[in-house]
Each structure stands twice: as C-alpha cells, then as structure tokens.
Design a protein around this motif. Structure first.
Motif, PDB file in Angstrom:
ATOM      1  N   GLY A 134      87.368  67.517  39.033  1.00 52.51           N
ATOM      2  CA  GLY A 134      86.070  66.888  39.290  1.00 52.51           C
ATOM      3  C   GLY A 134      84.924  67.849  39.027  1.00 52.51           C
ATOM      4  N   ASN A 135      85.262  69.089  38.668  1.00 51.44           N
ATOM      5  CA  ASN A 135      84.212  70.102  38.506  1.00 51.44           C
ATOM      6  C   ASN A 135      83.219  69.766  37.408  1.00 51.44           C
ATOM      7  N   ALA A 137      67.305  54.306  33.815  1.00 55.68           N
ATOM      8  CA  ALA A 137      67.501  55.758  33.769  1.00 55.68           C
ATOM      9  C   ALA A 137      68.888  56.005  33.193  1.00 55.68           C
ATOM     10  N   HIS A 138      69.216  57.290  32.972  1.00 55.38           N
ATOM     11  CA  HIS A 138      70.474  57.596  32.290  1.00 55.38           C
ATOM     12  C   HIS A 138      71.349  58.508  33.140  1.00 55.38           C
ATOM     13  N   ALA A 139      72.585  58.091  33.357  1.00 54.36           N
ATOM     14  CA  ALA A 139      73.564  58.943  34.044  1.00 54.36           C
ATOM     15  C   ALA A 139      74.260  59.765  32.976  1.00 54.36           C
ATOM     16  N   VAL A 140      74.300  61.095  33.139  1.00 55.55           N
ATOM     17  CA  VAL A 140      74.938  61.960  32.141  1.00 55.55           C
ATOM     18  C   VAL A 140      76.140  62.650  32.775  1.00 55.55           C
ATOM     19  N   ASP A 141      77.318  62.409  32.187  1.00 53.32           N
ATOM     20  CA  ASP A 141      78.575  62.929  32.722  1.00 53.32           C
ATOM     21  C   ASP A 141      78.810  64.347  32.193  1.00 53.32           C
ATOM     22  N   CYS A 142      78.742  65.338  33.087  1.00 49.99           N
ATOM     23  CA  CYS A 142      78.932  66.744  32.683  1.00 49.99           C
ATOM     24  C   CYS A 142      80.259  67.279  33.210  1.00 49.99           C
ATOM     25  N   THR A 143      81.239  66.384  33.422  1.00 52.65           N
ATOM     26  CA  THR A 143      82.540  66.834  33.935  1.00 52.65           C
ATOM     27  C   THR A 143      83.205  67.798  32.951  1.00 52.65           C
ATOM     28  N   ILE A 144      84.005  68.715  33.478  1.00 51.00           N
ATOM     29  CA  ILE A 144      84.723  69.679  32.606  1.00 51.00           C
ATOM     30  C   ILE A 144      85.694  68.918  31.690  1.00 51.00           C
ATOM     31  N   ASP A 145      85.918  69.442  30.491  1.00 54.41           N
ATOM     32  CA  ASP A 145      86.757  68.754  29.501  1.00 54.41           C
ATOM     33  C   ASP A 145      88.196  68.578  29.981  1.00 54.41           C
ATOM     34  N   ASN A 194      64.352  58.419  33.622  1.00 48.33           N
ATOM     35  CA  ASN A 194      64.923  59.619  34.242  1.00 48.33           C
ATOM     36  C   ASN A 194      66.332  59.897  33.702  1.00 48.33           C
ATOM     37  N   VAL A 195      66.762  61.147  33.925  1.00 50.21           N
ATOM     38  CA  VAL A 195      68.130  61.561  33.593  1.00 50.21           C
ATOM     39  C   VAL A 195      68.778  62.057  34.879  1.00 50.21           C
ATOM     40  N   VAL A 196      69.967  61.542  35.194  1.00 48.54           N
ATOM     41  CA  VAL A 196      70.671  61.987  36.407  1.00 48.54           C
ATOM     42  C   VAL A 196      72.026  62.567  35.988  1.00 48.54           C
ATOM     43  N   PRO A 197      72.110  63.899  35.844  1.00 48.62           N
ATOM     44  CA  PRO A 197      73.389  64.505  35.464  1.00 48.62           C
ATOM     45  C   PRO A 197      74.325  64.614  36.672  1.00 48.62           C
ATOM     46  N   GLY A 198      75.580  64.950  36.412  1.00 45.91           N
ATOM     47  CA  GLY A 198      76.558  65.141  37.491  1.00 45.91           C
ATOM     48  C   GLY A 198      77.949  65.156  36.892  1.00 45.91           C
ATOM     49  N   ASN A 199      78.984  64.972  37.756  1.00 44.60           N
ATOM     50  CA  ASN A 199      80.307  64.739  37.173  1.00 44.60           C
ATOM     51  C   ASN A 199      80.354  63.225  36.904  1.00 44.60           C
ATOM     52  N   SER A 200      81.525  62.579  36.865  1.00 46.63           N
ATOM     53  CA  SER A 200      81.519  61.166  36.438  1.00 46.63           C
ATOM     54  C   SER A 200      80.960  60.273  37.535  1.00 46.63           C
ATOM     55  N   HIS A 201      79.838  59.609  37.253  1.00 45.71           N
ATOM     56  CA  HIS A 201      79.242  58.666  38.206  1.00 45.71           C
ATOM     57  C   HIS A 201      80.146  57.428  38.243  1.00 45.71           C
ATOM     58  N   PHE A 202      80.359  56.863  39.447  1.00 47.34           N
ATOM     59  CA  PHE A 202      81.223  55.675  39.488  1.00 47.34           C
ATOM     60  C   PHE A 202      80.418  54.412  39.194  1.00 47.34           C
ATOM     61  N   ASP A 203      81.106  53.284  39.113  1.00 45.90           N
ATOM     62  CA  ASP A 203      80.517  52.088  38.508  1.00 45.90           C
ATOM     63  C   ASP A 203      79.197  51.656  39.133  1.00 45.90           C
ATOM     64  N   THR A 204      79.142  51.451  40.471  1.00 45.90           N
ATOM     65  CA  THR A 204      77.890  50.924  41.044  1.00 45.90           C
ATOM     66  C   THR A 204      76.811  51.996  41.047  1.00 45.90           C
ATOM     67  N   THR A 205      77.243  53.275  41.185  1.00 46.23           N
ATOM     68  CA  THR A 205      76.260  54.366  41.191  1.00 46.23           C
ATOM     69  C   THR A 205      75.585  54.417  39.826  1.00 46.23           C
ATOM     70  N   LYS A 206      76.401  54.330  38.778  1.00 46.18           N
ATOM     71  CA  LYS A 206      75.872  54.330  37.411  1.00 46.18           C
ATOM     72  C   LYS A 206      75.030  53.061  37.214  1.00 46.18           C
ATOM     73  N   GLN A 238      89.784  63.135  41.501  1.00 50.30           N
ATOM     74  CA  GLN A 238      89.941  64.583  41.354  1.00 50.30           C
ATOM     75  C   GLN A 238      88.853  65.332  42.126  1.00 50.30           C
ATOM     76  N   PRO A 239      89.220  66.419  42.822  1.00 49.57           N
ATOM     77  CA  PRO A 239      88.260  67.146  43.652  1.00 49.57           C
ATOM     78  C   PRO A 239      87.361  68.103  42.891  1.00 49.57           C
ATOM     79  N   VAL A 240      86.280  68.494  43.562  1.00 54.83           N
ATOM     80  CA  VAL A 240      85.331  69.508  43.082  1.00 54.83           C
ATOM     81  C   VAL A 240      85.528  70.725  43.987  1.00 54.83           C
ATOM     82  N   SER A 241      85.576  71.928  43.407  1.00 54.94           N
ATOM     83  CA  SER A 241      85.804  73.121  44.232  1.00 54.94           C
ATOM     84  C   SER A 241      84.493  73.569  44.883  1.00 54.94           C
TER      85      SER A 241
END
Ligand SMILES: Cc1ncc(COP(=O)(O)O)c(/C=N/[C@@H](Cc2ccccc2)C(=O)O)c1O
Length: 457
Positions: A156-157, A135-143, A115-127, A190-193
């Motif tokens: 965090g967006n 499965a793969h955690a994919v970090d889609c956080t803004i640059d 599986n692929v689990v996208p999101g912003n940055s997954h933290f250590d135990t979650t990843k 960092q927060p997500v709006s």
C-alpha cells in the motif's frame, strides 16, 4: 506453543441455506448478471463486502440498549468522541452515516474543481467524491503492488518520487491534501508502513500539503505494521494507531469496517477551522454535529467496536482466517494477490481466465462462475469498478483485474473457508472451458459497478 484460537465464543447464529445450480443460473439472469442484485436468501456464503457485514459483540449489543438519543449533547457522542481521541489523538469529531458521507462532508470543504488529490489507490466512492467535484485522484502506489507475486510486505506504500513529481508540477493551492488509504483496498487490502507514512508526511510538510487518512481498515494496517515492520513487534496495536494518525491532519472513516458496526462513519481532525466549515456541511447533509446521521445507540456501539477492533487478539484471529483461505487457494495453484490482504483474498482473474477478453470483464465473469458453482457471492475489483475515464468515456483498464473475497468480521468459520476454497478450485479445474464473458446493457454515469446491467457476450 499452542496455535491461536478465536478470542470469542458464539452466542447467536443466523441460518444460511444452500440452493441448486439451476436456481442460481435463473437468479443470475434475473439479476442482470450483477451480483449486487441478488437477494441475500439466494446467497449461501456472502463475500460481497466486509463493509457493515460483521458480527457485533455482546458488549456492543449492550451499548445499544443504553444509547442516548438526545438530539444534541448525547452521552453516546461523548463516549464515541473519547474512543476516537484515545485511539487517534484527533480532537474534533463529526459523525456521519457512513464513510462516503464523511468524504462528502470533508471534500465539500477541501476539494475544488481542477484540484489534484494524490495518494495510494483511492477506493471507488472516495475517487467518486473527488471526480464528482471535477478534481483528479492520482494513484502514486509503488509499482510492486501491481505484481501479484511480488512479496513486498507493504504494497500500500506510496512511491515518494511519484508523489514529489505531483507536488512539483502543481501549485500547492491546487493540491488540497495527500490521501493515504489504510489498508489500500484496490491493490488488495495491502498495508502502508509507518516508515512510508512518516516519509510522506515529511515530504508533504516540505511542500505545505496536508495529509489525510482514509481509515476504513486502519486497525488491520496497524496489525501488519506490528507483524512485519522492524522495531514494532513489541508495541501494542493502540500505540501503533496513535503513531499512524500523528502523521495526518485528519481522517475519514467508514466505521462499517474496522469500527465493527453495521452502519456509521466519521471525520476526525485537529484543525478547528476545517472542523467549523465541515460542521456546516454536516448540518446540511447529515444531521446535527453531535450525531451526524447516526442514532445514539449506533454511536455507543461504535465506541465499543473501535476499542475491540484495536486489540491484537481480535486482529490476529480475523486476519489469520483471511490468510488461511488465501493459503488454501495458493495450495490449489490459484493466482492470488500476495501477500494475502487484511480483509480479503483477491484472485487475479486475468491469470485465472486467460481465454476471456478484457473487454468482456473477466473478473465479473469469474465472480459469476464462482456463484453458479457454489452459491458464494464475491465482487469485481476491476474494469467495472474502475469506471470510464470522465473525459473520454472509454473503459479504464486497471493493472489488476481482481475478484475480491471479502471476509466479514467474526462471522464465518474455517469450515466455510474450506468450502469457499473447494468451490473456487472446481471452477479453476474447468477454467479452460470458460471463454465467453459479458457485455454491458446499461450503466449509470458514476460508480457504475453497483448498478450496472450485463448480458452474456
Ligand atoms: C477504503 C474505503 N474508503 C471508503 C469507503 C466508503 O465507505 P462506506 O460509504 O461504504 O461506508 C470504502 C467502502 N468500501 C466498500 C464498498 C463496497 C464495494 C463493493 C461492494 C460493496 C461495498 C468495500 O470495500 O466493500 C472503502 O473500502
């Protein structure tokens, strides 16, 4: 206009003691240069984590005394269930002993190999719980999140183009959910709006992908929305929290953060089907579904803690203290992630220690120097935490190599903040002399940063 002051006074204190630099150098050697191996008595100010280290209120201690330890149908579970529904709107609750246990239960239902689990940055135990299931955690956080001087108010967006790219390039059966971590720990608390959450929800609905929140610091995220997002300044924290969770199908929670308790976690969601399946894993891994690895008294204290954590006056004092420390370090010219995060100040160790090669773990090197200098324990949020690539087993060098100063909730005074800033300033003034880092002598296969052993390079 008067300045804010803590909306509480202190009724109990715990002694902390200073040590000598010689003692600390010996203790680090004994600890294999891993700060997790220090005894608490060897630490003057402990900024290792904000997880489970905060102070409970008298109302929470009172709730402990009236906890209902019934194996099934505990009154304390009902109190917790009511608190969770009031704040999140989610109907089903499964308590767990802490956040990674909630991840273990929920991901046992939702995450399959490949599986692929996208999101912003997954933290250590979650990843860890995603990669553990191959499965793969994919970090889609803004640059912008990776430029410490960019003052984007919501680092965090999620970058919607990156996310849509994932949705387009994988069949939806292969994407169990999108995970939004609030606040985003790895990029600096960092927060997500709300706007971004809403957009992620709408995009995910278009592709039929569920959305879940990793909610460890959701109340701090709500505070930043109220302070920084247009049109939110007159809403209560609880109103903002309700809207946040309306964009998700469910949540995992480490109650050790914004639950204001020392142990505990939970899953909350709306799907009865997922609740039924997760209940089986709760029974296997945690306990019966009305206590899930928590004592009744801890659930009672958590119900009170969630209510306290979602009050503006508490959040204003907690977050202002972190900001106070961050601004002092900025005043001293020390490179930190900006804007200052909600639960911690994150020092950019690549800028701080330019003479230490990345292969010798500059963030760990800086954390050890800060401890030697002032007896302050911090944690590395960099290459050690990033772990090795599961396939190549090579180090994964993250964009940010940070030392995190995590501030426990309702625990230290601003005198401690001044002391911390002074200790770090002392190291900063002799940074040119620091050119050697560390190398690994032993590491586990997963989540190495907790138990890794090092020696001086
Ligand atoms: C966003 C998010 N999601 C889930 C969890 C797991 O929750 P749990 O199983 O710990 O309850 C965490 C835990 N975060 C701790 C971990 C840690 C790191 C370094 C030193 C000590 C502890 C921290 O950031 O401090 C988290 O941040």
């Amino acid at each position: 206009k008067l300045p804010y002051a803590e909306p509480f006074r202190i009724k109990m204190v715990e002694e902390i003691r200073q040590s000598t630099r010689e003692e600390r150098e010996q203790w680090l050697k004994d600890a294999n240069y891993n700060l997790f191996n220090l005894k608490s008595s060897q630490v003057f100010i402990d900024l290792l984590t904000d997880s489970g280290t905060g102070a409970m209120s008298d109302r929470q201690w009172g709730a402990l005394m009236t906890g209902d330890e019934s194996y099934a149908g505990s009154r304390s579970f009902e109190q917790l269930q009511n608190a969770v529904e009031k704040i999140t709107g989610f109907k089903y609750l499964l308590p767990t002993h802490q956040g990674r246990a909630a991840e273990n239960v929920l991901f046992s239902v939702l995450v399959k190999e490949g599986n692929v689990v996208p999101g912003n940055s997954h933290f250590d135990t979650t990843k860890g719980h995603i990669e553990f299931r191959k499965a793969h955690a994919v970090d889609c956080t803004i640059d912008e999140a990776f430029d410490i001087n960019d003052l984007h108010p919501f680092k965090g967006n999620i970058n919607l183009e990156k996310l849509e790219e994932i949705y387009k390039s994988h069949p939806k059966e292969n994407i169990p959910f999108c995970l939004i971590t609030i606040t985003c720990n790895s990029s600096g608390g960092q927060p997500v709006s709300l706007e971004n959450m809403k957009a992620v929800r709408e995009l995910s609905n278009r592709y039929g992908i569920p959305v879940f929140f990793d909610s460890a610091r959701f109340a701090e995220n709500a505070y930043f929305i109220k302070k920084r997002e247009k049109g939110q300044e007159n809403r209560s924290i609880k109103e903002i929290c309700k809207e946040i969770f309306s964009y998700g199908d469910g949540m995992t929670m480490s109650s050790k953060k914004d639950g204001l308790v020392n142990i505990g976690g939970f899953i909350a969601l709306n799907s009865e089907e997922i609740f039924r399946k997760a209940s089986n894993f709760t029974i296997i891994y945690e306990g019966f579904i009305t206590y899930g690895g928590m004592a009744g008294r801890d659930m009672a204290a958590l119900a009170v803690g969630l209510d306290e954590a979602t009050e503006f006056a508490y959040l204003e004092s907690r977050i202002s203290q972190v900001e106070y420390l961050g601004n002092k370090l900025i005043e001293y010219g020390i490179p930190v992630q900006k804007p200052i995060g909600g639960h911690a100040v994150f020092i950019d160790s690549l800028n701080f220690l330019p003479n230490v090669s990345r292969a010798e773990y500059p963030a760990q090197t800086l954390g050890l120097e800060i401890y030697k200098e002032a007896g302050i324990r911090t944690v590395e949020i960099g290459t050690l935490l990033a772990d090795r690539d599961p396939e190549t087993r090579q180090n994964r060098y993250p964009k940010l190599e940070l030392v995190r100063l995590a501030i426990p909730r309702r625990t230290y005074t601003n005198n401690h903040m001044d002391y911390i800033a002074a200790g770090i300033k002392n190291v900063y003034e002799r940074r040119e002399e620091i050119s050697k880092g560390y190398k690994i002598t032993w590491e586990p296969d997963l989540l190495r940063h907790f138990t890794v052993q090092l020696e001086e390079a």
